[in-house]
Design a protein around this motif. Structure first.
Motif, PDB file in Angstrom:
ATOM      1  N   UNK A   1       0.836  -1.207   0.000  1.00  0.00           N
ATOM      2  CA  UNK A   1       0.000   0.000   0.000  1.00  0.00           C
ATOM      3  C   UNK A   1       0.871   1.258   0.000  1.00  0.00           C
ATOM      4  N   UNK A   2       0.303   2.326  -0.496  1.00  0.00           N
ATOM      5  CA  UNK A   2       0.953   3.627  -0.437  1.00  0.00           C
ATOM      6  C   UNK A   2      -0.118   4.651  -0.111  1.00  0.00           C
ATOM      7  N   UNK A   3       0.318   5.814   0.322  1.00  0.00           N
ATOM      8  CA  UNK A   3      -0.650   6.798   0.791  1.00  0.00           C
ATOM      9  C   UNK A   3      -0.163   8.199   0.439  1.00  0.00           C
ATOM     10  N   UNK A   4      -1.102   9.104   0.350  1.00  0.00           N
ATOM     11  CA  UNK A   4      -0.750  10.500   0.099  1.00  0.00           C
ATOM     12  C   UNK A   4      -1.877  11.383   0.574  1.00  0.00           C
ATOM     13  N   UNK A   5      -1.617  12.687   0.696  1.00  0.00           N
ATOM     14  CA  UNK A   5      -2.630  13.588   1.242  1.00  0.00           C
ATOM     15  C   UNK A   5      -3.751  13.916   0.246  1.00  0.00           C
ATOM     16  N   UNK A   6      -4.893  14.305   0.778  1.00  0.00           N
ATOM     17  CA  UNK A   6      -6.009  14.760  -0.062  1.00  0.00           C
ATOM     18  C   UNK A   6      -5.731  16.171  -0.594  1.00  0.00           C
ATOM     19  N   UNK A   7      -5.143  17.004   0.278  1.00  0.00           N
ATOM     20  CA  UNK A   7      -4.771  18.357  -0.162  1.00  0.00           C
ATOM     21  C   UNK A   7      -3.410  18.241  -0.836  1.00  0.00           C
TER      22      UNK A   7
ATOM     23  N   UNK B   1      -0.407  19.674  -3.934  1.00  0.00           N
ATOM     24  CA  UNK B   1       0.113  20.795  -4.692  1.00  0.00           C
ATOM     25  C   UNK B   1      -0.283  20.587  -6.152  1.00  0.00           C
ATOM     26  N   UNK B   2      -0.320  21.697  -6.877  1.00  0.00           N
ATOM     27  CA  UNK B   2      -0.622  21.620  -8.288  1.00  0.00           C
ATOM     28  C   UNK B   2       0.446  20.792  -9.009  1.00  0.00           C
ATOM     29  N   UNK B   3       1.654  20.851  -8.483  1.00  0.00           N
ATOM     30  CA  UNK B   3       2.742  20.103  -9.107  1.00  0.00           C
ATOM     31  C   UNK B   3       2.480  18.600  -9.048  1.00  0.00           C
ATOM     32  N   UNK B   4       2.099  18.114  -7.854  1.00  0.00           N
ATOM     33  CA  UNK B   4       1.845  16.673  -7.724  1.00  0.00           C
ATOM     34  C   UNK B   4       0.652  16.231  -8.549  1.00  0.00           C
ATOM     35  N   UNK B   5      -0.348  17.098  -8.616  1.00  0.00           N
ATOM     36  CA  UNK B   5      -1.598  16.692  -9.256  1.00  0.00           C
ATOM     37  C   UNK B   5      -1.548  16.832 -10.774  1.00  0.00           C
ATOM     38  N   UNK B   6      -0.791  17.828 -11.248  1.00  0.00           N
ATOM     39  CA  UNK B   6      -0.808  18.092 -12.691  1.00  0.00           C
ATOM     40  C   UNK B   6       0.579  18.135 -13.337  1.00  0.00           C
ATOM     41  N   UNK B   7       1.455  19.043 -12.864  1.00  0.00           N
ATOM     42  CA  UNK B   7       2.736  19.223 -13.560  1.00  0.00           C
ATOM     43  C   UNK B   7       3.513  17.919 -13.644  1.00  0.00           C
TER      44      UNK B   7
ATOM     45  N   UNK C   1      -3.743   9.540  -8.600  1.00  0.00           N
ATOM     46  CA  UNK C   1      -2.471   9.410  -9.322  1.00  0.00           C
ATOM     47  C   UNK C   1      -1.362  10.224  -8.672  1.00  0.00           C
ATOM     48  N   UNK C   2      -1.732  11.188  -7.838  1.00  0.00           N
ATOM     49  CA  UNK C   2      -0.732  11.973  -7.107  1.00  0.00           C
ATOM     50  C   UNK C   2       0.160  11.047  -6.281  1.00  0.00           C
ATOM     51  N   UNK C   3      -0.411   9.942  -5.816  1.00  0.00           N
ATOM     52  CA  UNK C   3       0.376   9.030  -4.971  1.00  0.00           C
ATOM     53  C   UNK C   3       1.466   8.332  -5.795  1.00  0.00           C
ATOM     54  N   UNK C   4       1.233   8.185  -7.106  1.00  0.00           N
ATOM     55  CA  UNK C   4       2.306   7.668  -7.973  1.00  0.00           C
ATOM     56  C   UNK C   4       3.550   8.520  -7.782  1.00  0.00           C
ATOM     57  N   UNK C   5       3.351   9.839  -7.881  1.00  0.00           N
ATOM     58  CA  UNK C   5       4.473  10.764  -7.798  1.00  0.00           C
ATOM     59  C   UNK C   5       5.132  10.676  -6.426  1.00  0.00           C
TER      60      UNK C   5
ATOM     61  N   UNK D   1       5.911  -1.383  -6.525  1.00  0.00           N
ATOM     62  CA  UNK D   1       4.670  -2.118  -6.799  1.00  0.00           C
ATOM     63  C   UNK D   1       3.693  -1.774  -5.683  1.00  0.00           C
ATOM     64  N   UNK D   2       2.887  -0.759  -5.917  1.00  0.00           N
ATOM     65  CA  UNK D   2       1.998  -0.280  -4.849  1.00  0.00           C
ATOM     66  C   UNK D   2       0.585  -0.013  -5.372  1.00  0.00           C
ATOM     67  N   UNK D   3      -0.351  -0.061  -4.444  1.00  0.00           N
ATOM     68  CA  UNK D   3      -1.689   0.466  -4.702  1.00  0.00           C
ATOM     69  C   UNK D   3      -1.963   1.534  -3.652  1.00  0.00           C
TER      70      UNK D   3
END
Lengths: 338, 785
Positions: A126-132, A134-140, A170-174, A185-187
């Motif tokens: 498993x992997x995790x990331x915040x709901x809030x 940055x624009x960089x993580x979400x788009x750039x 997909x931000x969690x990929x980054x 290898x994460x979900x």
């Protein structure tokens, strides 16, 4: 002619047998074995007997006493068990049992847990990331151009400080790639947000399971195998899975995944359940820039990524007609999935 | 975008069945959202005129019509509709006609009256849902003519084009894709346009904003006759949802839907001087074709004459210079605008148009002049006029994208499939790519002008897989051992916590993390969104309380008598929005969800129930402390290792009144991480007690103010090594008994044990006496025997 003690034994045994209840049985015992009982009387009488007769009668007396005692014991035991079963026979076993309050897990939780369990069997961590985010993580970082429609305020919730609510997991990929070099290898199960008008199939907040696998020689065939296995585990072995070429900025080639299964309502229709594709080399390049190294060399590593719509999957699997049920939390709804 | 199948057929042969075409496109990555069949495709349905109508002699609801079918002989039809009048023209199905619903028309007798056919509704003809009455046709319809001529059959595909494929936003473009996907030749009726392109000149044209508008062309066409479009043109654009305006505007729209290049026609005589393509002045006003005035900003590109803006470049033309019935001379614009600039302008002005939609996605630089030529030819053909020999043009067409090199091995490796280089070459050639360099292991490709999305090798690999068919790749079964990590452990602990709460009779809720404005007042505020969509989603929840109260409210209204719920999820702590995992628990109503024959009364859930739930969570070093909270009538802090991790209590009457809940509402919210960390330690074995315990009870009367905790603390301070535990098992207070006011009676069971031997009665008595004595002496407890 038999000895009077033997006659006493016979009559005592007869009376024991005939004793209707504990009280009657006690009366019999007193009559024969009580202090003044007729058998007990023979104890006193012994002294008056001939010396050579004494041992014989003494043995007989013991024998009779033991036999009568044993019979009384047996009769008492029998009567007790009779009494018990008589009283238990009155119990109405059809009465409702003592109620135990049962709670329930939310259907979305159940759906996420089922999904996670399947991927874990395939070796995903498993992997995790915040709901809030940055624009960089979400788009750039996800190769989404500056002026891409998804970035505008009509589609994405922004905070006053310029950060945003992630529009996909997909931000969690980054974040996973920033945190560790390949292989990965994460979900990542989690919430995502889109500025959609709420209706039966759209919700401002929804749930995804993101997947990312980066290794040497990861291919479209591996992506297909993984998602085919997942959907068949979830919907049944005879589920048809269709990969449709599509477009996402952060994967190339990209595919949408449809499923069709007779086990599901509307089983003849293809239903879209996921977006997927091979991680775009531009994503690797952006991650390398942020890491300040060349860990994700696009010539050395390839990878696939996918995002499954868990609200949609739960709606299909549990035959739920309206996405709004999930956030309403009506107990009559929740308890159906207890 | 809507596509007419008939129109597509002009450019490429299509599969016979529409479903096949739809599948071809879908599997090629072009998603079909809807298929709509239009028009009529049935023989033996003709236009008839009703010449007389009379009541059916034997049926109240039927009439007997006499119709003219153009044959010269009157025809008698029995009809059930009432929406017509004598003289109307309607569709008549002749005997032998087969309707789309399967009905075959025969000559028959209805209630004793002969009927030689059937008059039809729109629904019976297979289009529209209107079954209420006959389809009343235009009086221009020719009696006896086949209905097929009136409603030619066509199929309209509603297609979702992904934003990277602007080249598919025209019939020619989609046909080109179909031709590539199915390997059929493409017909190009406009091919000759390229050759016939006239010379360019620069007179009367200036681009001041070359970045936003790299290339602009304008062609003058004089002496046109503006009027209604011919039927074929009108039908074509209407079939894809465009309203017919006049022949010039219709031609411009037609060319856009045919070739993908938007053009615009100005009324030359209303222009003042030459064309200047420039950025708008701040606050410049512009009256657009939609009749609205827009206030522009310097980021908006405008087409201007010497005096004012006459068009928002690539978005919409101006009202004052548009083509009208009185227009004699037109100027036909065909240009390339920077996609990002158009997107910003269309969005900021909230003015999306068919043109901006295409410019945003990037039009084909190779089509700009051909489209101009195509429109010019159509104008000459339909509206007459003489076109200028030369096209005025300024700027430079954007250069073609650089060539892309592809390694065949990389292609195989990414797809997980071996494809022969020859097949790869053939697939790419089908999509219009031309090989510019070739080696054994890799080749380099020239990208056509309309495929600006093809930029690197993976883009070409996608073309290969689209042409090859992704369904031909077999999925592989590949795995890798992966170490678990903090996220795994956290998930597992969270799951077990959820399961534990559910097992205790609580239902899990998942409420929205976006909360309404009314919720913000509660608690210390919340982070508000900059661009909320509705009043329901204004801020990020700083706590779980509002969501769970909403759930309580909803369920109470639905008649629930017991609401015992929990939620485990993220909250966002202002001001920075730190994300914390919280657990919220809400109890309200009956302790049991249904009455039971053994329970005399169904008591109400209360604070003790809430505390019991919290105590069951195995929070390390858990304690409670009275607290202060404006929203809680009974407020307690939840502490772990003496650190406050949450609160529990009963909602204040005022707070409760907002959801009109009768009785007490009990709520707790706490951080989850302290609970989970305690679960994480692996438990180890401790030897099971071998020697028996001895229990002794103490009953005492104490002042009501003395708390259970104080009594326990005192018992602890005795420090009696044999004492294992002290359990409260009875409690009643003064008002209920003869104890007297402000006093209460408590009873404790004390358990004594030594782990290494059996205790003697004397030892226990001595230890117990010590505790009794201390209770008496230090707390003034009145001990009861």
């Amino acid at each position: 002619m038999s000895h009077p003690l033997e006659q006493l034994r016979e009559s005592a045994l007869r009376e024991i047998d005939a004793a209707g209840d504990a009280q009657a049985l006690e009366a019999v015992r007193v009559r024969y074995l009580g202090r003044n009982g007729s058998i007990s009387a023979w104890g006193d009488r012994m002294k008056t007997l001939d010396p050579e007769e004494r041992p014989v009668v003494g043995r007989l007396l013991n024998e009779v006493r033991n036999a009568v005692n044993a019979a009384i014991g047996q009769r008492a035991e029998k009567s007790r068990s009779q009494q018990e079963s008589d009283s238990l026979a009155k119990i109405d076993i059809s009465l409702p049992g003592t109620p135990q309050e049962r709670g329930s897990l939310h259907p979305l939780t159940q759906m996420l847990d089922r999904g996670i369990a399947i991927f874990r069997r395939m070796g995903f961590a498993l992997a995790d990331g915040p709901d809030i985010e940055t624009e960089w993580h979400c788009f750039d970082a996800l190769n989404t151009p500056r002026d891409h429609p998804a970035r505008n305020e009509q589609d994405t919730f922004y905070l006053p400080d310029g950060r945003l609510l992630r529009t996909h997991t997909s931000t969690v990929q980054i974040r996973a790639m920033q945190a560790a070099p390949p292989p990965i290898r994460v979900i990542a199960p989690g919430a995502a947000y889109r500025r959609d008008e709420v209706d039966a199939t759209h919700s401002a907040q929804f749930h995804q399971i993101e997947g990312l696998y980066i290794d040497e020689n990861v291919s479209v065939a591996d992506l297909k195998g993984t998602l085919e296995f997942f959907t068949r585990e979830l919907f049944g072995a005879d589920t048809a899975v269709r990969f449709r070429p599509h477009y996402f900025p952060f994967t190339e080639p990209s595919f949408e995944i449809d499923v069709r299964s007779k086990a599901l309502k509307g089983g003849e229709q293809w239903v879209e359940v996921a977006g997927s594709g091979m991680v775009h080399p531009a994503v690797f390049e952006e991650v390398n820039k942020a890491r300040g190294d060349d860990a994700y060399d696009p010539e050395k590593w390839t990878g696939f990524a996918f995002g499954l719509g868990m609200d949609r999957l739960a709606m299909i699997l549990f035959d739920i007609p309206d996405i709004r049920f999930f956030a309403q939390n009506d107990l009559r709804f929740l308890r159906q999935f207890a | 975008m809507k596509f007419s199948v008939n129109w597509l057929r002009e450019f490429v042969d299509l599969p016979n069945k529409i479903d096949k075409l739809a599948e071809l496109l879908t599997l090629g990555g072009v998603e079909i959202e809807a298929i709509e069949r239009r028009g009529v495709n049935i023989d033996k349905i003709i236009v008839a005129q009703i010449t007389a109508s009379s009541q059916h002699p034997n049926a109240d609801r039927l009439t007997v019509c006499e119709v003219n079918d153009g044959s010269g002989t009157k025809r008698q039809i029995v009809c059930g509709a009432t929406n017509y009048k004598v003289g109307d023209k309607v569709p008549l199905a002749l005997p032998g006609a087969k309707l789309p619903n399967g009905l075959e028309i025969k000559k028959n007798t209805l209630r004793g009256v002969e009927s030689e056919g059937m008059l039809c509704s729109a629904k019976e003809l297979g289009f529209g849902e209107d079954a209420a009455g006959l389809l009343i046709l235009s009086l221009d319809a020719k009696v006896g003519a086949s209905i097929v001529d009136l409603f030619p059959s066509d199929t309209i595909l509603d297609v979702e084009i992904t934003p990277n494929r602007g080249d598919l936003l025209s019939h020619y473009g989609l046909a080109r894709e179909i031709s590539a996907l199915e390997g059929q030749p493409l017909r190009l009726p406009v091919e000759k346009l390229a050759d016939g392109a006239p010379a360019l000149q620069k007179k009367g044209l200036k681009i001041a904003a070359l970045h936003e508008c790299p290339f602009y062309s304008a062609r003058k066409i004089d002496n046109v006759k503006v009027g209604p479009s011919p039927a074929w043109l009108r039908a074509k654009i209407e079939s894809v949802g465009i309203r017919s305006i006049n022949n010039i505007v219709d031609i411009s729209n037609f060319v856009m839907f045919e070739l993908g290049q938007p053009t615009h026609a100005f009324d030359v005589d209303k222009l003042k001087g030459g064309i200047n393509v420039r950025l708008a002045r701040d606050g410049e006003k512009f009256l657009a074709l939609d009749g609205k005035t827009y206030s522009l900003a310097p980021e908006n590109l405008v087409i201007a004459d010497d005096e004012r803006a006459v068009g928002i470049g690539g978005v919409m033309g101006g009202e004052e210079t548009g083509v009208t019935e009185s227009t004699r001379n037109v100027l036909l614009e065909s240009a390339y605008f920077l996609p990002a600039s158009i997107r910003r302008t269309a969005r900021n002005l909230n003015l999306p148009s068919d043109a901006s939609y295409r410019f945003e996605r990037g039009v084909d630089p190779g089509m700009i002049l051909r489209a101009s030529q195509r429109a010019t030819e159509l104008i000459r053909e339909i509206a007459g006029g003489q076109s200028a020999k030369e096209i005025a043009a300024a700027g430079k067409l954007p250069a073609n994208h650089s060539d892309v090199s592809l390694s065949y091995q990389k292609c195989d490796q990414v797809l997980g499939l071996a494809i022969k280089p020859k097949a790869v070459d053939e697939f790419l050639a089908r999509f219009g790519l031309r090989k510019s360099k070739s080696a054994k292991t890799r080749s380099t490709w020239k990208i056509p002008s309309y495929r600006r999305d093809l930029q690197r090798d993976v883009d070409l690999i996608e073309e290969v897989v689209r042409a090859h068919g992704v369904q031909k790749i077999s999925g592989t079964n590949r795995s890798r051992f992966t170490l678990s990590n903090a996220a795994d452990r956290s998930h597992d602990l969270e799951s077990s916590l959820r399961a534990r709460l559910a097992a205790q009779g609580l239902s899990e809720a998942r409420t929205s993390k976006l909360t309404p404005r009314t919720a913000i007042a509660f608690g210390e505020g919340a982070i508000e969104l900059r661009n909320p969509l509705s009043e329901d989603h204004v801020a990020l929840r700083p706590s779980l309380v509002t969501g769970l109260l909403g759930v309580l409210d909803r369920n109470m209204r639905a008649g629930a008598e017991r609401v015992a719920i929990f939620e485990l999820g993220r909250v966002f702590v202002p001001p920075a929005g730190k994300e914390e995992r919280h657990l919220g628990i809400l109890l309200w109503g009956n302790a049991a969800s249904a009455p039971h024959w053994r329970t005399r009364e169904n008591r109400q859930l209360d604070f003790v129930d809430l505390k019991g739930t919290l105590e069951s969570l195995k929070i390390p070093a858990l304690s409670f402390r009275r607290g202060e909270d404006v929203d809680l009538a009974l407020a307690t802090e939840i502490l772990s290792w003496n650190r406050a991790i949450g609160f529990a209590g009963q909602l204040s009457a005022q707070r409760r009144s907002t959801i009109s809940a009768p009785g007490g509402v009990f709520f707790a919210e706490l951080e989850v991480d302290p609970i989970l960390s305690s679960d994480e330690t692996t438990k180890t074995f401790r030897e099971i007690e071998k020697f028996p315990a001895v229990t002794r009870d103490i009953a005492m009367i104490v002042p009501e103010k003395l708390s259970h905790a104080e009594i326990l603390r005192l018992i602890e301070t005795v420090n009696e090594p044999l004492l294992e535990s002290a359990q409260l098992f009875d409690l009643f207070s003064g008002s209920e008994s003869s104890l007297g006011p402000a006093r209460k009676s408590l009873a404790y069971r004390l358990t004594y044990r030594d782990r290494s031997r059996t205790l003697t009665s004397e030892e226990v008595t001595a230890a117990h006496a010590k505790i009794r004595e201390r209770l008496q002496r230090e707390l003034g407890a009145e001990l009861r025997e």
